[in-house]
Design an enzyme around this catalytic site. Structure first.
Site, PDB file in Angstrom:
ATOM      1  N   HIS A 225      12.856   4.630   3.106  1.00  0.00           N
ATOM      2  CA  HIS A 225      12.883   4.311   1.671  1.00  0.00           C
ATOM      3  C   HIS A 225      13.028   5.567   0.794  1.00  0.00           C
ATOM      4  O   HIS A 225      12.971   5.479  -0.421  1.00  0.00           O
ATOM      5  CB  HIS A 225      11.573   3.578   1.314  1.00  0.00           C
ATOM      6  CG  HIS A 225      11.607   2.808   0.021  1.00  0.00           C
ATOM      7  ND1 HIS A 225      12.355   1.667  -0.143  1.00  0.00           N
ATOM      8  CD2 HIS A 225      10.966   3.010  -1.168  1.00  0.00           C
ATOM      9  CE1 HIS A 225      12.179   1.194  -1.375  1.00  0.00           C
ATOM     10  NE2 HIS A 225      11.346   1.991  -2.026  1.00  0.00           N
TER      11      HIS A 225
ATOM     12  N   SER B 289      14.894   0.984  -5.477  1.00  0.00           N
ATOM     13  CA  SER B 289      13.645   0.235  -5.351  1.00  0.00           C
ATOM     14  C   SER B 289      13.346  -0.557  -6.638  1.00  0.00           C
ATOM     15  O   SER B 289      14.125  -1.423  -7.021  1.00  0.00           O
ATOM     16  CB  SER B 289      12.507   1.195  -4.981  1.00  0.00           C
ATOM     17  OG  SER B 289      11.395   0.492  -4.488  1.00  0.00           O
TER      18      SER B 289
ATOM     19  N   LYS C 258      16.447  15.559  -6.392  1.00  0.00           N
ATOM     20  CA  LYS C 258      16.474  15.228  -4.966  1.00  0.00           C
ATOM     21  C   LYS C 258      17.750  14.565  -4.452  1.00  0.00           C
ATOM     22  O   LYS C 258      17.996  14.569  -3.247  1.00  0.00           O
ATOM     23  CB  LYS C 258      15.299  14.287  -4.630  1.00  0.00           C
ATOM     24  CG  LYS C 258      13.921  14.896  -4.789  1.00  0.00           C
ATOM     25  CD  LYS C 258      12.875  13.839  -4.461  1.00  0.00           C
ATOM     26  CE  LYS C 258      11.463  14.407  -4.541  1.00  0.00           C
ATOM     27  NZ  LYS C 258      10.464  13.356  -4.278  1.00  0.00           N
TER      28      LYS C 258
ATOM     29  N   ASP D  16      13.064   1.041   6.667  1.00  0.00           N
ATOM     30  CA  ASP D  16      12.300   1.058   5.420  1.00  0.00           C
ATOM     31  C   ASP D  16      11.039   0.214   5.617  1.00  0.00           C
ATOM     32  O   ASP D  16      11.127  -0.974   5.930  1.00  0.00           O
ATOM     33  CB  ASP D  16      13.178   0.455   4.315  1.00  0.00           C
ATOM     34  CG  ASP D  16      12.591   0.571   2.920  1.00  0.00           C
ATOM     35  OD1 ASP D  16      11.356   0.480   2.782  1.00  0.00           O
ATOM     36  OD2 ASP D  16      13.379   0.741   1.978  1.00  0.00           O
TER      37      ASP D  16
ATOM     38  N   ASN E 227      12.959  12.858 -10.483  1.00  0.00           N
ATOM     39  CA  ASN E 227      13.161  12.657  -9.041  1.00  0.00           C
ATOM     40  C   ASN E 227      14.627  12.638  -8.623  1.00  0.00           C
ATOM     41  O   ASN E 227      15.045  13.356  -7.718  1.00  0.00           O
ATOM     42  CB  ASN E 227      12.490  11.356  -8.575  1.00  0.00           C
ATOM     43  CG  ASN E 227      10.997  11.393  -8.778  1.00  0.00           C
ATOM     44  OD1 ASN E 227      10.523  11.354  -9.917  1.00  0.00           O
ATOM     45  ND2 ASN E 227      10.237  11.482  -7.700  1.00  0.00           N
TER      46      ASN E 227
END
Length: 285
Positions: free
Chosen positions: A263, A153, A68, A230, A64
């Site tokens: 988020h 996160s 990204k 978020d 990820n």
């Protein structure tokens, strides 16, 4: 079983290379993948790149962040290697491991599970011990003794707790939308009950808000970016609790609330250059 990493893909980017590796992890008892972004090779063959570890969030893999975030642009210019491990053991087929998105596969929480059923979930030891040793042994172009750590996160929770427990191993820490007080949020309570059992005292050693009270010699300010839009902000992330704890214990924190951001990796991509720069400063680049 091959503990030595095998390259499984390579893509050039900003003059350097994203490379993906596979290896067998004795810590986790399964095969694992991880990514390294190597900046462009310096003119001096003896030069070694400092390392920034990136810990991803729930449901993520080692891909990820690499695909990204766009972090490679800044990492290339500063000469920092990016290391992105996976988020949990995979392929063990433990009953219930894939029943929900916020526990089990893709949800290792960067702790060492103590409950027998989840005994392979030892992502803390994997990130702090096994992976750095593996990198030092197999990649002479990396300087693993000059390292920083960051994450998003669940990975922000991992980065903060790992940093606070290992100030000798990391020069700096930053996080995007981290779960800073897991003992008081549904994600953390679910994971900790299953991985660590019912004793709440065992949970506190993996809670950044609890850990902050034990330290007064933090070498660099903690940088946190948090999107104000978020959807997990009020129930799961609780940055205000961490901010209060840092203030009480004189821990240097820069918490930036970013209006309109959510988020997602769009949020991360927007501010990642600031984080790379934050770590470059601490790594004396």
């Amino acid at each position: 079983m091959e503990t030595k990493p095998t390259e499984i893909s390579s893509s050039k980017m900003f003059g350097g290379y994203n490379k993906r590796y596979k290896h067998f992890s004795p810590t986790l008892g399964c095969s694992m993948t991880f990514h390294i972004y190597f900046p462009p090779s310096p003119s001096s063959p003896s030069h070694k790149f400092p390392v920034l570890y990136w810990l991803s969030g729930l449901t993520c893999t080692d891909e990820n962040f690499i695909t990204k975030s766009g972090a490679q642009r800044s990492a290339s210019s500063f000469g920092i290697a990016l290391v992105a491990p996976d988020t949990s053991p995979r392929g063990l087929n433990v009953e219930g491991e894939a029943d929900s998105w916020d526990f089990g596969v893709g949800a290792g929480f960067y702790l060492n599970a103590t409950q027998e059923k989840w005994k392979n979930w030892r992502m803390y030891d994997y990130v702090v011990k096994e992976l750095p040793a593996l990198l030092a042994e197999n990649f002479p172009q990396l300087n693993t003794s000059k390292a920083s750590i960051s994450g998003h996160s669940m990975g922000g929770h991992g980065a903060l707790t790992i940093y606070l427990k290992n100030l000798d191993k990391y020069k700096s820490v930053s996080a995007f939308a981290p779960i800073v007080n897991p003992i008081n949020c549904p994600w953390g309570q679910k994971a900790f009950t299953n991985y660590l059992g019912e004793n709440k005292a065992d949970w506190e050693v993996y809670d950044a808000t609890c850990l902050v009270s034990k330290f007064n010699n933090i070498p660099a300010s903690i940088l946190i970016d948090q999107g104000e839009d978020d959807k997990f902000l009020k129930d799961q992330l609780l940055p205000g609790k961490f901010q209060e704890a840092c203030k009480t214990h004189n821990v240097p924190l820069l918490l930036r609330l970013q209006p309109g951001y959510d988020h997602s990796y769009y949020f991360i991509a927007t501010f990642i250059d600031d984080h790379i720069s934050h770590h470059a400063q601490a790594l004396n680049l």
